[in-house]
Scaffold this motif. Structure first.
Motif, mmCIF file in Angstrom:
data_model
loop_
_atom_site.group_PDB
_atom_site.id
_atom_site.type_symbol
_atom_site.label_atom_id
_atom_site.label_comp_id
_atom_site.label_asym_id
_atom_site.label_seq_id
_atom_site.Cartn_x
_atom_site.Cartn_y
_atom_site.Cartn_z
ATOM 1 N N ASP A 1 0.890 -1.121 -0.004
ATOM 2 C CA ASP A 1 -0.061 0.063 0.012
ATOM 3 C C ASP A 1 0.876 1.268 0.115
ATOM 4 N N ARG A 2 2.010 1.283 0.338
ATOM 5 C CA ARG A 2 2.990 2.289 0.532
ATOM 6 C C ARG A 2 3.840 2.411 -0.868
ATOM 7 N N LEU A 3 3.640 1.558 -1.645
ATOM 8 C CA LEU A 3 4.388 1.548 -3.053
ATOM 9 C C LEU A 3 3.581 2.527 -3.975
ATOM 10 N N PRO A 4 4.515 2.874 -4.956
ATOM 11 C CA PRO A 4 3.719 3.613 -5.925
ATOM 12 C C PRO A 4 2.784 2.725 -6.598
ATOM 13 N N GLU A 5 1.694 3.213 -7.635
ATOM 14 C CA GLU A 5 0.767 2.074 -8.275
ATOM 15 C C GLU A 5 1.174 1.163 -8.970
ATOM 16 N N ALA A 6 2.251 1.238 -9.774
ATOM 17 C CA ALA A 6 2.818 0.302 -10.766
ATOM 18 C C ALA A 6 3.592 -0.780 -10.118
ATOM 19 N N PRO A 7 4.651 -0.577 -9.174
ATOM 20 C CA PRO A 7 5.102 -1.484 -8.206
ATOM 21 C C PRO A 7 4.056 -2.327 -7.410
ATOM 22 N N ALA A 8 3.252 -1.476 -6.767
ATOM 23 C CA ALA A 8 2.082 -2.126 -5.990
ATOM 24 C C ALA A 8 1.433 -3.247 -6.908
ATOM 25 N N GLU A 9 0.882 -2.947 -7.952
ATOM 26 C CA GLU A 9 -0.023 -3.833 -8.894
ATOM 27 C C GLU A 9 0.939 -5.041 -9.008
ATOM 28 N N ALA A 10 2.167 -4.814 -9.293
ATOM 29 C CA ALA A 10 3.040 -6.125 -9.628
ATOM 30 C C ALA A 10 3.095 -6.958 -8.488
ATOM 31 N N VAL A 11 3.277 -6.251 -7.232
ATOM 32 C CA VAL A 11 3.481 -6.728 -5.956
ATOM 33 C C VAL A 11 2.027 -7.818 -5.782
ATOM 34 N N ARG A 12 1.001 -7.100 -6.024
ATOM 35 C CA ARG A 12 -0.427 -7.798 -5.683
ATOM 36 C C ARG A 12 -0.477 -9.041 -6.906
ATOM 37 N N LEU A 13 0.063 -8.969 -8.019
ATOM 38 C CA LEU A 13 0.106 -9.920 -8.918
ATOM 39 C C LEU A 13 0.836 -11.168 -8.319
ATOM 40 N N VAL A 14 2.242 -10.844 -8.032
ATOM 41 C CA VAL A 14 2.991 -11.943 -7.234
ATOM 42 C C VAL A 14 2.388 -12.466 -6.288
ATOM 43 N N LEU A 15 1.861 -11.866 -5.469
ATOM 44 C CA LEU A 15 1.240 -12.442 -4.312
ATOM 45 C C LEU A 15 -0.027 -13.304 -4.493
ATOM 46 N N SER A 16 -0.714 -12.977 -5.814
ATOM 47 C CA SER A 16 -2.007 -13.936 -6.311
ATOM 48 C C SER A 16 -1.151 -15.198 -6.830
ATOM 49 N N GLU A 17 -0.134 -14.893 -7.411
ATOM 50 C CA GLU A 17 0.387 -16.050 -8.257
ATOM 51 C C GLU A 17 1.124 -17.066 -7.158
ATOM 52 N N ILE A 18 1.597 -16.373 -6.037
ATOM 53 C CA ILE A 18 2.211 -17.198 -4.907
ATOM 54 C C ILE A 18 1.264 -18.068 -4.447
ATOM 55 N N GLU A 19 0.003 -17.298 -4.079
ATOM 56 C CA GLU A 19 -1.366 -18.104 -3.287
ATOM 57 C C GLU A 19 -1.723 -19.270 -4.295
ATOM 58 N N ARG A 20 -1.870 -19.042 -5.572
ATOM 59 C CA ARG A 20 -2.290 -19.781 -6.483
ATOM 60 C C ARG A 20 -1.344 -21.024 -6.486
ATOM 61 N N LEU A 21 -0.141 -20.865 -6.520
ATOM 62 C CA LEU A 21 1.081 -21.994 -6.417
ATOM 63 C C LEU A 21 0.924 -22.797 -5.053
ATOM 64 N N ARG A 22 0.771 -22.069 -3.995
ATOM 65 C CA ARG A 22 0.605 -22.786 -2.766
ATOM 66 C C ARG A 22 -0.672 -23.779 -2.874
ATOM 67 N N GLU A 23 -1.679 -23.122 -3.295
ATOM 68 C CA GLU A 23 -2.892 -24.042 -3.405
ATOM 69 C C GLU A 23 -2.521 -25.209 -4.106
ATOM 70 N N LEU A 24 -2.107 -24.911 -5.499
ATOM 71 C CA LEU A 24 -1.758 -26.316 -6.307
ATOM 72 C C LEU A 24 -1.071 -27.154 -5.819
ATOM 73 N N VAL A 25 0.217 -26.763 -5.142
ATOM 74 C CA VAL A 25 1.231 -27.757 -4.410
ATOM 75 C C VAL A 25 0.503 -28.392 -3.264
ATOM 76 N N GLU A 26 -0.424 -27.859 -2.733
ATOM 77 C CA GLU A 26 -1.278 -28.608 -1.477
ATOM 78 C C GLU A 26 -2.030 -29.429 -2.134
ATOM 79 N N HIS A 27 -2.673 -29.194 -3.340
ATOM 80 C CA HIS A 27 -3.718 -30.131 -4.023
ATOM 81 C C HIS A 27 -2.844 -31.312 -4.548
ATOM 82 N N LEU A 28 -1.599 -30.876 -5.273
ATOM 83 C CA LEU A 28 -0.905 -32.058 -5.785
ATOM 84 C C LEU A 28 -0.557 -33.072 -4.713
#
Length: 470
Positions: free
Chosen positions: A287-314
């Motif tokens: 939330d304290r980062l500029p808009e573009a880096p903040a959007e990139a961080v949120r995308l990375v966080l989303s993909e990490i969460e998706r990867l974590r879910e996929l690994v648990e399911h596997l």
């Protein structure tokens, strides 16, 4: 309409029996006709010889009378009739208007056809008179006059009873019928024995094929003889050996694949844990980062969460594939278990629960939590509110229904919703699940020896889980 038997044994027996019946009927018919013809021929020959012999002995003048010749008297005709008579016979002797008879027969009993032919030669005809079969011999007496054969005008008709011949034919018919029945019974026994001998290898092949279908791939059959069935048995053994080899190779490859997935999943867990820790730090700074880096961080966080879910399911799927998944049953309050599942995931405000507070069932609480979480998560991701859970006790077990009010699953996709990595709709976003959630839910339901089904509603989709009482 009586259904025709379809079994090979029945068809063999019926075919063999029909052939035997046809052959015996044909032989009996031919034999009966030959015997009948022989009896009739014998009767006609005997009768003709007798009539010819008796008529040749007539010693008084008859015929076209010469001057001075007297016509035969009634007594003379009666004497001729008496000469031709015998046990059971009927005799008619006619000369002009005079008729002498011996027996109950009259001229009305003489067929017109026979009467006409009797003027020309010695003739015979069989006829039923008063419900009895008779052989009628008709003849006109000739005499030699000046070296020429001349008709005398005297006609004789002798009726020979054929009751003895009829009785013989009836006895023969009965004998042939009894012999035919005996032949059919023998043929039936032979057909049953032959069918058993033929079908025994077939039954063995059927049992061996069933054993193969049940997974006993080492099934083999002994080969006896060198006929077609022996060749079929040998080919079956070859096919079973090839199948066993192919299945062994496939099982080996499948085991390697499962082991690879499990190993990769476990190896990913360590870097994923570090990435999750870093992600937690980044999420606090996003939330304290500029808009573009903040959007990139949120995308990375989303993909990490998706990867974590996929690994648990596997990892979960690999346990089921390896056969190491077990149940740890204990009494579970269903309403509390559902509420805890929703609260942990932050879904309490998005889902309506209808369950009795006192409903307690023996379940594996962790696996029940996975079932509910996957079904509710699927409804929240791909459906529309309200999402409703209904849980109730039935006569045989626990029934849990999860329904959303979205567009619903396409009808052609319904048979595949529990397949691994299946996603209904080609345009679904990558972030919307791993495609393993419903497969894991079904595996956990089956581990409880329960059932899970899906059907479309208007609107939405309804998943129904049934878990038996344990």
């Amino acid at each position: 309409m009586i259904p025709l038997p379809t079994g090979l044994r029945a068809r063999l027996v019926i075919t063999f029996t029909l052939v035997a019946v046809t052959a015996s009927m044909l032989v009996a018919t031919i034999g009966f006709e030959l015997a009948k013809a022989a009896l009739v021929t014998r009767a006609e020959t005997t009768s003709l010889d007798l009539v010819t012999r008796e008529l040749s002995g007539i010693d008084f003048p008859v015929g076209r009378l010469s001057p001075g010749e007297a016509a035969p008297t009634t007594n003379e005709l009666a004497r001729v009739a008496q000469a031709l008579s015998g046990p059971g016979r009927g005799v008619l002797v006619e000369y002009g208007d005079l008729v002498a008879r011996n027996g109950p027969m009259t001229m009305s009993d003489v067929p017109n056809e026979l009467y006409g032919r009797a003027k020309q030669s010695l003739v015979t005809q069989r006829m039923v008179i008063r419900n009895e079969l008779w052989l009628i011999v008709g003849a006109e007496v000739y005499r030699e006059v000046a070296g020429k054969s001349e008709a005398t005008g005297l006609r004789a008709f002798v009726f020979f009873p054929m009751r003895d011949d009829v009785d013989q034919l009836a006895t023969l018919r009965t004998t042939l019928f009894q012999g035919g029945i005996a032949i059919v019974l023998i043929a039936l026994v032979v057909a049953l024995l032959s069918a058993r001998q033929v079908l025994l290898p077939v039954r063995r092949l059927s049992a061996a094929a069933q054993a193969l279908g049940q997974g006993r791939l080492d099934t083999r059959l002994p080969v006896h003889g060198q006929d077609e069935l022996a060749g079929l048995t040998a080919r079956f053994n070859d096919a079973a050996a090839a199948l066993e080899l192919s299945v062994s190779e496939l099982r080996s490859l499948e085991a390697m694949s499962r082991r690879f997935v499990a190993d990769v999943s476990h190896e990913l867990r360590t870097p994923l844990t570090a990435m999750t820790a870093v992600a937690d730090v980044l999420s606090e700074e996003a939330d304290r980062l500029p808009e573009a880096p903040a959007e990139a961080v949120r995308l990375v966080l989303s993909e990490i969460e998706r990867l974590r879910e996929l690994v648990e399911h596997l990892i979960e799927i690999s346990r089921f594939d390896a056969g190491t998944a077990t149940l740890n049953l204990e009494p579970v309050n269903v309403a509390d278990a559902i509420a805890d599942c929703l609260e942990v995931r932050g879904w309490s405000d998005q889902v309506k629960v209808n369950a009795s507070r006192g409903l307690t069932v023996n379940l594996d609480p962790r696996r029940f939590d996975v079932i509910v979480a996957n079904l509710v998560g699927n409804a929240l991701k791909h459906g529309l509110p309200p999402v409703v859970i209904n849980a109730r006790s039935t006569e045989n077990g626990l029934e849990v229904k999860v329904r959303d009010h979205g567009k619903g699953i396409p009808r052609e996709a319904l048979p595949h919703v529990f397949d691994r990595f299946f996603k209904a709709g080609a345009g679904r976003a990558r972030s919307q699940g791993s495609g393993l959630g419903l497969a894991i839910a079904r595996a956990n339901v089956h581990l409880h020896r329960g059932t899970i089904s899906v059907r479309t509603q208007d609107p939405g989709t309804l998943f129904t889980v049934w878990l038996p009482h344990v």
